[in-house]
Design a protein around this motif. Structure first.
Motif, PDB file in Angstrom:
ATOM      1  N   ALA A 218     -13.086  61.534 -26.071  1.00 14.93           N
ATOM      2  CA  ALA A 218     -14.033  60.584 -25.492  1.00 14.93           C
ATOM      3  C   ALA A 218     -13.266  59.408 -24.904  1.00 14.93           C
ATOM      4  O   ALA A 218     -12.173  59.066 -25.373  1.00 14.93           O
ATOM      5  N   GLU A 219     -13.840  58.770 -23.885  1.00 21.47           N
ATOM      6  CA  GLU A 219     -13.146  57.685 -23.189  1.00 21.47           C
ATOM      7  C   GLU A 219     -14.037  56.458 -23.046  1.00 21.47           C
ATOM      8  O   GLU A 219     -14.441  56.079 -21.939  1.00 21.47           O
ATOM      9  N   PRO A 220     -14.373  55.798 -24.151  1.00 18.68           N
ATOM     10  CA  PRO A 220     -15.131  54.546 -24.035  1.00 18.68           C
ATOM     11  C   PRO A 220     -14.270  53.453 -23.422  1.00 18.68           C
ATOM     12  O   PRO A 220     -13.032  53.516 -23.468  1.00 18.68           O
ATOM     13  N   THR A 221     -14.917  52.452 -22.879  1.00 14.72           N
ATOM     14  CA  THR A 221     -14.185  51.322 -22.303  1.00 14.72           C
ATOM     15  C   THR A 221     -13.411  50.573 -23.384  1.00 14.72           C
ATOM     16  O   THR A 221     -12.260  50.162 -23.177  1.00 14.72           O
ATOM     17  N   ALA A 222     -14.017  50.410 -24.545  1.00 16.12           N
ATOM     18  CA  ALA A 222     -13.389  49.746 -25.694  1.00 16.12           C
ATOM     19  C   ALA A 222     -14.173  50.135 -26.927  1.00 16.12           C
ATOM     20  O   ALA A 222     -15.299  50.644 -26.829  1.00 16.12           O
ATOM     21  N   ILE A 223     -13.591  49.897 -28.104  1.00 19.10           N
ATOM     22  CA  ILE A 223     -14.264  50.281 -29.347  1.00 19.10           C
ATOM     23  C   ILE A 223     -14.201  49.144 -30.360  1.00 19.10           C
ATOM     24  O   ILE A 223     -13.277  48.331 -30.353  1.00 19.10           O
ATOM     25  N   ILE A 224     -15.217  49.124 -31.233  1.00 22.60           N
ATOM     26  CA  ILE A 224     -15.282  48.150 -32.326  1.00 22.60           C
ATOM     27  C   ILE A 224     -15.400  48.925 -33.629  1.00 22.60           C
ATOM     28  O   ILE A 224     -16.311  49.734 -33.798  1.00 22.60           O
ATOM     29  N   LEU A 225     -14.452  48.685 -34.539  1.00 21.19           N
ATOM     30  CA  LEU A 225     -14.407  49.381 -35.823  1.00 21.19           C
ATOM     31  C   LEU A 225     -14.707  48.380 -36.934  1.00 21.19           C
ATOM     32  O   LEU A 225     -13.912  47.478 -37.196  1.00 21.19           O
ATOM     33  N   ASP A 226     -15.841  48.552 -37.567  1.00 20.74           N
ATOM     34  CA  ASP A 226     -16.267  47.668 -38.651  1.00 20.74           C
ATOM     35  C   ASP A 226     -16.004  48.391 -39.970  1.00 20.74           C
ATOM     36  O   ASP A 226     -16.625  49.405 -40.282  1.00 20.74           O
TER      37      ASP A 226
END
Length: 340
Positions: A218-226
């Motif tokens: 997958a190629e999201p623009t950016a990711i947030i890992l909580d």
């Protein structure tokens, strides 16, 4: 003439045979020892299977069990013998409960359908695809949805297979869920091709985001890992410690049998290794008092990220979605990251 001395045996009795030799006694003791060893091994594997199956299969919907830390010694002992039964997560609320309009969306994945909620925004800067944590359905992330809406982002909030409005009743702690996240990101890109697509996950959801990028490309623009964790074995060890159960070899047995019961190799499920393949910008959110995704576990993920990265710590927070712990700090950290 003297009478014969009396014998110690009465009439009709046979004298005892010779005592067993030391060698025969050792053999008997060794045989008994090995029988006990086999019994202990079988019982340990039985307990490992019970716990592993309970860990990866939700029970029928019902009240969520209390955290292991809050249980009495007797309750912990009973659960140690039976495994912790976790009811299937269900959605008790919708975005309307926090004042947001939404539509129900179905996302096809391997002959099944993921249920998702699309929460639109009239001037959306982008779309955030969100995945909840273990033992949770998508309604658990409504505070984060509301905060993202305040920041002018639309949201696609999914139920992983096994929870909420999606099918099945088993869970793989981020392995199969990574495929679900990848399909949701692909769906979002197709539906909103002119907007940047971001990914957010809490705990198991964060691990699913890593798996979606590393394994499913997958190629999201950016990711947030909580609150991501580094390895499945680490999660199980921490869970057992909260119940005052020795982590070894119990954790290894739970990971082995839990993985076998859902068709995965639990020892190969290492999100810290998946992080090596993530080159997009990444924001990690971490509670300093998190006993489940501990500081060293989060640090292992952070250090392996080769792309642009940032970590924001929330002093005093435990294993909880951090938007609820400090809403303003969460919004500021996320806004600065996504706007960048």
């Amino acid at each position: 003439m003297t009478s014969p001395e009396p014998t110690p045996h009465g009439p009709g009795t046979n004298p005892p045979g010779p005592l067993p030799s030391p060698r025969r006694r050792r053999r008997r003791w060794l045989k008994l020892f090995f029988l006990l060893l086999i019994a202990a091994f079988g019982f340990a594997n039985y307990l490992g299977y019970r716990h592993g199956y309970a860990f990866t299969h939700y029970a029928p919907a019902g009240d969520r069990p209390p955290k292991p830390e809050s249980l009495s010694f007797g309750q912990k002992l009973r659960l140690g013998l039976t495994g912790v039964s976790v009811p299937r997560p269900v959605n008790a609320r919708t975005p309307e409960s926090v004042g947001l309009p939404f539509t129900v969306v179905s996302i096809p994945v391997r002959h099944e359908q993921l249920e998702a909620w699309h929460v639109p925004h009239p001037t959306a800067k982008g779309v955030v695809v969100m995945g909840p944590g273990y033992m949770s359905a998508k309604d658990s992330l409504l505070p984060e949805v509301q905060a993202l809406h305040d920041l002018n982002f639309a949201v696609l909030l999914i139920d992983f297979r096994g929870a909420g409005g999606s099918p099945r009743g088993d869970v793989t702690l981020g392995v199969r869920e990574g495929g679900d996240m990848a399909m949701a990101l692909a769906f979002a890109k197709e539906e909103w091709p002119d907007l940047p697509i971001f990914a957010y996950g809490f705990s198991m959801g964060a691990v699913a985001v890593l798996k979606a990028v590393a394994v499913y490309h997958a190629e999201p623009t950016a990711i947030i890992l909580d609150a991501p964790f580094d390895r499945m074995i680490s999660v199980v060890r921490n869970r057992l410690r909260t119940m005052n159960v020795p982590a070894w070899p119990a954790a290894e047995l739970v990971v082995f049998w839990g993985g076998r019961s859902v068709g995965i190799d639990g020892f190969a499920h290492n999100p810290a290794d998946d992080a090596r393949a993530v080159t997009c910008p990444t924001l990690i959110l971490h509670g300093t008092q998190d006993a489940r995704a501990t500081g060293p576990m989060v640090q292992a993920v952070f250090e392996n990220l080769p792309g642009p990265k940032q970590q924001v710590d929330f002093d005093g927070a435990g294993h909880e979605p951090l938007a609820r712990f400090d809403r303003e700090k969460w919004k500021q950290a996320v806004q600065e990251f996504l706007n960048r």
